[in-house]
Design a protein around this motif. Structure first.
Motif, PDB file in Angstrom:
ATOM      1  N   GLY A   1       6.037  34.268  65.654  1.00  0.00           N
ATOM      2  CA  GLY A   1       6.608  34.066  64.330  1.00  0.00           C
ATOM      3  C   GLY A   1       8.117  34.251  64.344  1.00  0.00           C
ATOM      4  O   GLY A   1       8.670  34.933  65.211  1.00  0.00           O
ATOM      5  N   ASP A   2       8.777  33.627  63.365  1.00  0.00           N
ATOM      6  CA  ASP A   2      10.222  33.829  63.268  1.00  0.00           C
ATOM      7  C   ASP A   2      10.533  34.665  62.032  1.00  0.00           C
ATOM      8  O   ASP A   2       9.637  35.038  61.278  1.00  0.00           O
ATOM      9  CB  ASP A   2      10.981  32.497  63.242  1.00  0.00           C
ATOM     10  N   SER A   3      11.812  34.982  61.833  1.00  0.00           N
ATOM     11  CA  SER A   3      12.232  35.847  60.722  1.00  0.00           C
ATOM     12  C   SER A   3      11.327  37.066  60.638  1.00  0.00           C
ATOM     13  O   SER A   3      10.776  37.388  59.583  1.00  0.00           O
ATOM     14  CB  SER A   3      12.230  35.065  59.402  1.00  0.00           C
ATOM     15  N   PHE A   4      11.179  37.752  61.766  1.00  0.00           N
ATOM     16  CA  PHE A   4      10.186  38.822  61.892  1.00  0.00           C
ATOM     17  C   PHE A   4      10.788  40.167  61.508  1.00  0.00           C
ATOM     18  O   PHE A   4      11.833  40.574  62.031  1.00  0.00           O
ATOM     19  CB  PHE A   4       9.634  38.866  63.324  1.00  0.00           C
ATOM     20  N   SER A   5      10.105  40.877  60.627  1.00  0.00           N
ATOM     21  CA  SER A   5      10.666  42.082  60.015  1.00  0.00           C
ATOM     22  C   SER A   5      10.943  43.181  61.020  1.00  0.00           C
ATOM     23  O   SER A   5      12.013  43.800  61.005  1.00  0.00           O
ATOM     24  CB  SER A   5       9.735  42.604  58.920  1.00  0.00           C
ATOM     25  N   TRP A   6       9.979  43.475  61.910  1.00  0.00           N
ATOM     26  CA  TRP A   6      10.222  44.627  62.780  1.00  0.00           C
ATOM     27  C   TRP A   6      11.247  44.317  63.862  1.00  0.00           C
ATOM     28  O   TRP A   6      11.907  45.212  64.373  1.00  0.00           O
ATOM     29  CB  TRP A   6       8.955  45.238  63.315  1.00  0.00           C
ATOM     30  N   THR A   7      11.431  43.044  64.181  1.00  0.00           N
ATOM     31  CA  THR A   7      12.502  42.693  65.104  1.00  0.00           C
ATOM     32  C   THR A   7      13.858  42.889  64.436  1.00  0.00           C
ATOM     33  O   THR A   7      14.810  43.375  65.070  1.00  0.00           O
ATOM     34  CB  THR A   7      12.338  41.248  65.594  1.00  0.00           C
ATOM     35  N   ALA A   8      13.939  42.532  63.157  1.00  0.00           N
ATOM     36  CA  ALA A   8      15.174  42.785  62.404  1.00  0.00           C
ATOM     37  C   ALA A   8      15.462  44.280  62.332  1.00  0.00           C
ATOM     38  O   ALA A   8      16.601  44.727  62.520  1.00  0.00           O
ATOM     39  CB  ALA A   8      15.057  42.193  60.999  1.00  0.00           C
ATOM     40  N   ALA A   9      14.427  45.073  62.065  1.00  0.00           N
ATOM     41  CA  ALA A   9      14.597  46.528  62.002  1.00  0.00           C
ATOM     42  C   ALA A   9      15.036  47.081  63.351  1.00  0.00           C
ATOM     43  O   ALA A   9      15.929  47.939  63.435  1.00  0.00           O
ATOM     44  CB  ALA A   9      13.291  47.189  61.557  1.00  0.00           C
ATOM     45  N   ALA A  10      14.406  46.599  64.428  1.00  0.00           N
ATOM     46  CA  ALA A  10      14.772  47.060  65.770  1.00  0.00           C
ATOM     47  C   ALA A  10      16.227  46.720  66.077  1.00  0.00           C
ATOM     48  O   ALA A  10      16.949  47.527  66.676  1.00  0.00           O
ATOM     49  CB  ALA A  10      13.844  46.441  66.814  1.00  0.00           C
ATOM     50  N   TYR A  11      16.667  45.535  65.666  1.00  0.00           N
ATOM     51  CA  TYR A  11      18.066  45.171  65.911  1.00  0.00           C
ATOM     52  C   TYR A  11      19.007  46.149  65.207  1.00  0.00           C
ATOM     53  O   TYR A  11      19.997  46.601  65.795  1.00  0.00           O
ATOM     54  CB  TYR A  11      18.351  43.739  65.435  1.00  0.00           C
ATOM     55  N   LEU A  12      18.712  46.473  63.953  1.00  0.00           N
ATOM     56  CA  LEU A  12      19.583  47.380  63.210  1.00  0.00           C
ATOM     57  C   LEU A  12      19.683  48.741  63.892  1.00  0.00           C
ATOM     58  O   LEU A  12      20.766  49.328  63.994  1.00  0.00           O
ATOM     59  CB  LEU A  12      19.067  47.534  61.779  1.00  0.00           C
ATOM     60  N   VAL A  13      18.563  49.249  64.369  1.00  0.00           N
ATOM     61  CA  VAL A  13      18.563  50.572  65.001  1.00  0.00           C
ATOM     62  C   VAL A  13      19.174  50.523  66.405  1.00  0.00           C
ATOM     63  O   VAL A  13      20.046  51.337  66.748  1.00  0.00           O
ATOM     64  CB  VAL A  13      17.132  51.141  65.042  1.00  0.00           C
ATOM     65  N   LEU A  14      18.741  49.569  67.240  1.00  0.00           N
ATOM     66  CA  LEU A  14      19.195  49.540  68.626  1.00  0.00           C
ATOM     67  C   LEU A  14      20.656  49.118  68.751  1.00  0.00           C
ATOM     68  O   LEU A  14      21.403  49.671  69.570  1.00  0.00           O
ATOM     69  CB  LEU A  14      18.304  48.611  69.452  1.00  0.00           C
ATOM     70  N   SER A  15      21.092  48.169  67.947  1.00  0.00           N
ATOM     71  CA  SER A  15      22.504  47.779  68.008  1.00  0.00           C
ATOM     72  C   SER A  15      23.389  48.903  67.488  1.00  0.00           C
ATOM     73  O   SER A  15      24.505  49.114  67.984  1.00  0.00           O
ATOM     74  CB  SER A  15      22.754  46.499  67.212  1.00  0.00           C
ATOM     75  N   GLY A  16      22.883  49.660  66.502  1.00  0.00           N
ATOM     76  CA  GLY A  16      23.629  50.813  66.001  1.00  0.00           C
ATOM     77  C   GLY A  16      23.813  51.868  67.072  1.00  0.00           C
ATOM     78  O   GLY A  16      24.887  52.464  67.190  1.00  0.00           O
ATOM     79  N   ARG A  17      22.787  52.096  67.889  1.00  0.00           N
ATOM     80  CA  ARG A  17      22.898  53.061  68.983  1.00  0.00           C
ATOM     81  C   ARG A  17      23.960  52.619  69.990  1.00  0.00           C
ATOM     82  O   ARG A  17      24.754  53.423  70.475  1.00  0.00           O
ATOM     83  CB  ARG A  17      21.557  53.195  69.707  1.00  0.00           C
ATOM     84  N   ASN A  18      23.966  51.317  70.303  1.00  0.00           N
ATOM     85  CA  ASN A  18      24.921  50.825  71.291  1.00  0.00           C
ATOM     86  C   ASN A  18      26.354  50.917  70.779  1.00  0.00           C
ATOM     87  O   ASN A  18      27.262  51.195  71.552  1.00  0.00           O
ATOM     88  CB  ASN A  18      24.569  49.387  71.676  1.00  0.00           C
ATOM     89  N   ARG A  19      26.551  50.725  69.497  1.00  0.00           N
ATOM     90  CA  ARG A  19      27.895  50.864  68.942  1.00  0.00           C
ATOM     91  C   ARG A  19      28.375  52.305  69.047  1.00  0.00           C
ATOM     92  O   ARG A  19      29.550  52.567  69.319  1.00  0.00           O
ATOM     93  CB  ARG A  19      27.932  50.413  67.474  1.00  0.00           C
ATOM     94  N   LEU A  20      27.460  53.260  68.831  1.00  0.00           N
ATOM     95  CA  LEU A  20      27.844  54.664  68.960  1.00  0.00           C
ATOM     96  C   LEU A  20      28.245  55.000  70.390  1.00  0.00           C
ATOM     97  O   LEU A  20      29.228  55.692  70.634  1.00  0.00           O
ATOM     98  CB  LEU A  20      26.659  55.562  68.523  1.00  0.00           C
ATOM     99  N   VAL A  21      27.477  54.476  71.347  1.00  0.00           N
ATOM    100  CA  VAL A  21      27.765  54.741  72.754  1.00  0.00           C
ATOM    101  C   VAL A  21      29.105  54.132  73.153  1.00  0.00           C
ATOM    102  O   VAL A  21      29.909  54.726  73.867  1.00  0.00           O
ATOM    103  CB  VAL A  21      26.626  54.193  73.640  1.00  0.00           C
ATOM    104  N   GLU A  22      29.371  52.899  72.647  1.00  0.00           N
ATOM    105  CA  GLU A  22      30.572  52.189  73.031  1.00  0.00           C
ATOM    106  C   GLU A  22      31.783  52.573  72.188  1.00  0.00           C
ATOM    107  O   GLU A  22      32.884  52.097  72.411  1.00  0.00           O
ATOM    108  CB  GLU A  22      30.327  50.688  72.924  1.00  0.00           C
ATOM    109  N   GLY A  23      31.546  53.450  71.191  1.00  0.00           N
ATOM    110  CA  GLY A  23      32.637  53.915  70.347  1.00  0.00           C
ATOM    111  C   GLY A  23      33.151  52.888  69.374  1.00  0.00           C
ATOM    112  O   GLY A  23      34.303  52.934  68.953  1.00  0.00           O
ATOM    113  N   ARG A  24      32.287  51.921  69.006  1.00  0.00           N
ATOM    114  CA  ARG A  24      32.701  50.883  68.049  1.00  0.00           C
ATOM    115  C   ARG A  24      32.165  51.188  66.667  1.00  0.00           C
ATOM    116  O   ARG A  24      31.190  51.868  66.487  1.00  0.00           O
ATOM    117  CB  ARG A  24      32.156  49.513  68.497  1.00  0.00           C
TER     118      ARG A  24
END
Length: 431
Positions: A408-431
């Motif tokens: 399926g596309d426009s998938f809710s838990w993939t969107a949620a995972a992106y918000l959480v995982l990309s947020g973690r990477n920004r913290l690590v990279e100092g962005r």
């Protein structure tokens, strides 16, 4: 596409799939509220709308049964685009639900949402969390009573759908013993929305629905189901998620629970951790589920063997072994961790839980790696997951060999995972 644009896209997916306080996984293919989907979605909402995150969990508990079970589907509103619907399940809850459950991510989500509420100084956070805490505690009691009656410290699934990994190769031998005969007429809708090559086979569905027929004939009574179950697996993925969620409830209980709650949760947690530790197999560098009907270990390699990392602390030898094994699974993959490795005879890179990568599974695995001091490997898996979503979109799952978006596309838990995982990477990279 920039991270900001992707975040806006993730918010739009969650808004599109909002049905009034609960979120469907995606339109038409999954038009109801799913248990573990909503727990992950609540954590995604908590990154930008804590009130809506609470509401997601509150709507899910509307489907909780009096015995504590939180079903895998809550049918808040009718839809004819999904099979099996409430008429097939035949449960008698106050609102229509399925008769089985799903991985209890709820407790993990509740801690996540509560901490986001405290950080945002939400005024009614304690009251809302306390109510949901009691719902979670009732659910955990149900798990130990209904799905570990023999006190193994391992909770069992009676249907592959309960695992969340519906057609996993791990179930092949156990499921082969389940008859293909059904009293329910099968009217698959999923292959009308998604290419059949990405979905479970018809024979799988015949066995899935046979199990539904058996348990419906048991009137959904847990003891009768346990006695009649032709499929019964002590699942390390399920047990690990329950153990991790129990630890998160223990954390909440320090300020929101009673002394009795604390003691009860501590006892549960010790029992589950002990059960998991006994399932470690050094020769395979992972944890194994147990087929309770045959009495055999399930050695088929799937992602479930790594999920206990979220709940147990490994010694140095175990940590090194599991990291090396995960690296073997990642070898020559565009994105990992695959749900079954490429070296397995069962590997199918595009068919649902027989090889594709799932963002929420990587979320769990990376949480477990961090718990066990493997920060670099965790970050690398997160980064490839985030890139796959940025390249292919918010798809249900991904081909590990190409990164192609599947299901399926426009998938809710993939969107949620992106918000959480990309947020973690920004913290690590100092962005």
């Amino acid at each position: 596409m920039t991270t900001l644009r992707m975040e806006e896209g993730a918010h739009a997916v969650l808004a599109r799939n909002d049905r009034g306080g609960y979120t469907v996984p995606t339109d038409r293919l999954y038009p109801f509220q799913w248990n573990w989907d909503s727990a992950f979605v609540a954590m995604g909402f908590a990154t930008f709308d804590v009130d809506r995150a609470y509401r997601e969990l509150e709507r899910l508990t509307e489907g909780q049964w009096d015995d504590g079970m939180i079903p895998h589907i809550v049918f808040h509103a009718p839809s004819d685009t999904y099979f099996p619907g409430p008429d097939v399940w035949g449960t008698r809850h106050r609102i229509p639900t399925s008769g089985i459950t799903q991985p209890p991510v709820f407790g993990m989500a509740l801690r996540h949402v509560h901490e986001a509420a405290l950080a945002s100084a939400i005024t009614n956070a304690e009251t809302r969390t306390k109510t949901l805490f009691q719902a979670a505690l009732r659910s955990h009691r149900w798990w130990l009573e209904a799905r570990d009656p023999d006190g193994l410290g391992l909770v069992s699934i009676l249907h592959p759908w309960e695992s969340g990994s519906d057609n996993s190769p791990a179930w092949d031998d156990a499921l082969a013993r389940v008859p293909t005969s059904t009293t329910t007429t099968i009217r698959r809708k999923d292959t009308g929305h998604v290419d059949a090559s990405m979905r479970p086979r018809d024979e799988d569905y015949q066995r899935f629905i046979h199990l539904v027929d058996v348990y419906r004939d048991c009137d959904w009574n847990p003891k009768r189901q346990w006695a009649k179950a032709p499929f019964k697996v002590a699942d390390v993925q399920m047990t690990a998620i329950l153990a991790r969620a129990t630890a998160d409830l223990m954390h909440l209980a320090e300020t929101l629970g009673t002394e009795g709650d604390k003691a009860e949760l501590a006892q549960m947690h010790t029992k589950l951790q002990d059960g998991l530790i006994r399932r470690w197999r050094p020769s395979l560098s992972r944890f194994l589920s147990l087929d309770l009907i045959s009495g055999n270990d399930i050695e088929t390699p799937t992602q479930a063997g790594f999920i206990p990392l979220v709940a147990v602390s490994l010694d140095d030898a175990q940590r090194g072994a599991v990291m090396a094994e995960i690296e073997r699974w990642l070898d020559r993959m565009v994105v990992g961790v695959p749900s079954a490795p490429a070296f397995s005879h069962a590997f199918e890179p595009k068919r649902y839980w027989r090889g594709p990568v799932w963002a929420v599974i990587n979320w769990l695995i990376t949480d477990g790696l961090r718990l066990n001091g493997a920060e670099d490997l965790a970050r690398r898996i997160e980064q490839t997951t985030v890139r796959a979503i940025e390249n292919a979109g918010f798809c249900e799952y991904f081909d590990p060999t190409t990164g192609e978006g599947l299901g399926g596309d426009s998938f809710s838990w993939t969107a949620a995972a992106y918000l959480v995982l990309s947020g973690r990477n920004r913290l690590v990279e100092g962005r």
